[in-house]
Design a protein around this motif. Sequence first.
Motif, short mmCIF file in Angstrom:
data_model
loop_
_atom_site.label_atom_id
_atom_site.label_comp_id
_atom_site.label_asym_id
_atom_site.label_seq_id
_atom_site.Cartn_x
_atom_site.Cartn_y
_atom_site.Cartn_z
N TRP A 67 0.84 -1.20 0.00
CA TRP A 67 0.00 0.00 0.00
C TRP A 67 0.88 1.25 0.00
N ARG A 68 0.50 2.24 -0.85
CA ARG A 68 1.23 3.50 -0.93
C ARG A 68 0.55 4.52 -0.01
N THR A 69 1.37 5.16 0.85
CA THR A 69 0.86 6.17 1.76
C THR A 69 0.81 7.53 1.05
N LYS A 70 0.20 8.51 1.69
CA LYS A 70 0.14 9.84 1.08
C LYS A 70 1.52 10.50 1.04
N ALA A 71 2.47 10.01 1.85
CA ALA A 71 3.85 10.53 1.83
C ALA A 71 4.71 9.76 0.82
N ASP A 72 4.08 8.93 -0.01
CA ASP A 72 4.73 8.15 -1.07
C ASP A 72 5.61 7.01 -0.55
N ALA A 73 5.38 6.59 0.68
CA ALA A 73 6.06 5.40 1.21
C ALA A 73 5.22 4.18 0.82
N VAL A 74 5.83 3.00 0.85
CA VAL A 74 5.11 1.76 0.58
C VAL A 74 5.20 0.88 1.83
N VAL A 75 4.03 0.42 2.28
CA VAL A 75 3.92 -0.45 3.46
C VAL A 75 3.38 -1.79 2.99
N GLU A 76 4.07 -2.87 3.37
CA GLU A 76 3.60 -4.21 3.03
C GLU A 76 2.93 -4.82 4.24
N ILE A 77 1.65 -5.16 4.08
CA ILE A 77 0.87 -5.76 5.17
C ILE A 77 0.81 -7.27 4.95
N LEU B 91 7.55 -1.07 6.58
CA LEU B 91 7.95 -0.04 5.63
C LEU B 91 8.95 -0.66 4.65
N VAL B 92 8.56 -0.77 3.36
CA VAL B 92 9.43 -1.41 2.37
C VAL B 92 10.02 -0.43 1.37
N SER B 93 9.50 0.79 1.34
CA SER B 93 10.04 1.81 0.45
C SER B 93 9.54 3.17 0.93
N PHE B 94 10.38 4.20 0.78
CA PHE B 94 9.98 5.54 1.20
C PHE B 94 10.96 6.55 0.61
N PRO B 95 10.51 7.80 0.45
CA PRO B 95 11.43 8.84 0.02
C PRO B 95 12.40 9.12 1.18
N ALA B 96 13.66 8.92 0.96
CA ALA B 96 14.65 9.08 2.03
C ALA B 96 14.79 10.56 2.40
N PRO B 97 15.04 10.81 3.69
CA PRO B 97 15.30 12.20 4.11
C PRO B 97 16.55 12.75 3.39
N LYS B 98 16.61 14.04 3.26
CA LYS B 98 17.72 14.69 2.58
C LYS B 98 19.06 14.25 3.18
N GLY B 99 19.97 13.86 2.30
CA GLY B 99 21.31 13.45 2.73
C GLY B 99 21.40 11.98 3.15
N GLU B 100 20.29 11.24 3.04
CA GLU B 100 20.29 9.83 3.43
C GLU B 100 19.71 8.99 2.30
N GLY C 248 12.15 -1.61 6.54
CA GLY C 248 11.75 -2.86 7.18
C GLY C 248 11.11 -2.66 8.55
N LEU C 249 11.02 -1.41 9.00
CA LEU C 249 10.43 -1.13 10.30
C LEU C 249 8.93 -1.47 10.31
N LYS C 250 8.49 -2.14 11.35
CA LYS C 250 7.08 -2.48 11.53
C LYS C 250 6.36 -1.22 12.00
N ILE C 251 5.49 -0.67 11.13
CA ILE C 251 4.77 0.55 11.51
C ILE C 251 3.29 0.27 11.81
N LEU C 252 2.80 -0.91 11.44
CA LEU C 252 1.47 -1.38 11.83
C LEU C 252 1.66 -2.70 12.55
N TRP C 253 1.00 -2.91 13.66
CA TRP C 253 1.12 -4.19 14.35
C TRP C 253 -0.12 -4.48 15.17
N GLN C 254 -0.24 -5.74 15.56
CA GLN C 254 -1.38 -6.22 16.34
C GLN C 254 -2.72 -5.95 15.66
N LEU C 255 -2.73 -5.96 14.31
CA LEU C 255 -3.98 -5.74 13.59
C LEU C 255 -4.82 -7.00 13.65
N LYS C 256 -5.99 -6.87 14.26
CA LYS C 256 -6.91 -8.00 14.40
C LYS C 256 -8.28 -7.58 13.89
#
Length: 158
Positions: A45-55, A66-75, A97-105
């Motif tokens: 799923w693509r977020t409004k900040a153009d990141a991609v989250v795999e559920i 978090l599987v893809s995102f626009p990197a902060p400046k200089g990173e 790879g950070l888990k940003i959604l969890w315990q979804l039931k």
Amino acid sequence: MQFLKHAPNRRAGRPVSLVIGAACAGLALMAASPAQSAPDISGKWRTKADAVVEISTCGSALCGKLVSFPAPKGETEATATDANNRDASKRNRKLLGLKILWQLKPDGDAWSGRIYDPRRGFSAAATVTTPRAGQLNIKGCVKAVVNVCKNEVWTKVN
């Protein structure tokens, strides 16, 4: 079974076949009425900040990484860390790879769990619904004096 078909039901004074027929009809109606259940939200799923989250499934619940995102400046995606986390001990962990959604039931026709916003550095209670095909509505709520909630719509990545 021929015996049951014509044998009278002595308590009700009705043939057993009518009682069995009524019971079968009731079961058929119960099976035909779909119970509300949470839709499948697995995938990218693509977020409004153009990141991609795999559920996907994480144990007995769903989680989103978090599987893809626009990197902060200089990173880069590979070097970006959780610099905004309110917990200083977590600021050096990688965002990729950070888990940003969890315990979804399942919760009726929605999903309930937790969400982490790396832009703001805090987590919140989350409710995930599917208003339309190919869309997720993510509602995050933080308890202050009152519940403060924010909605965001994510779109399915093909």
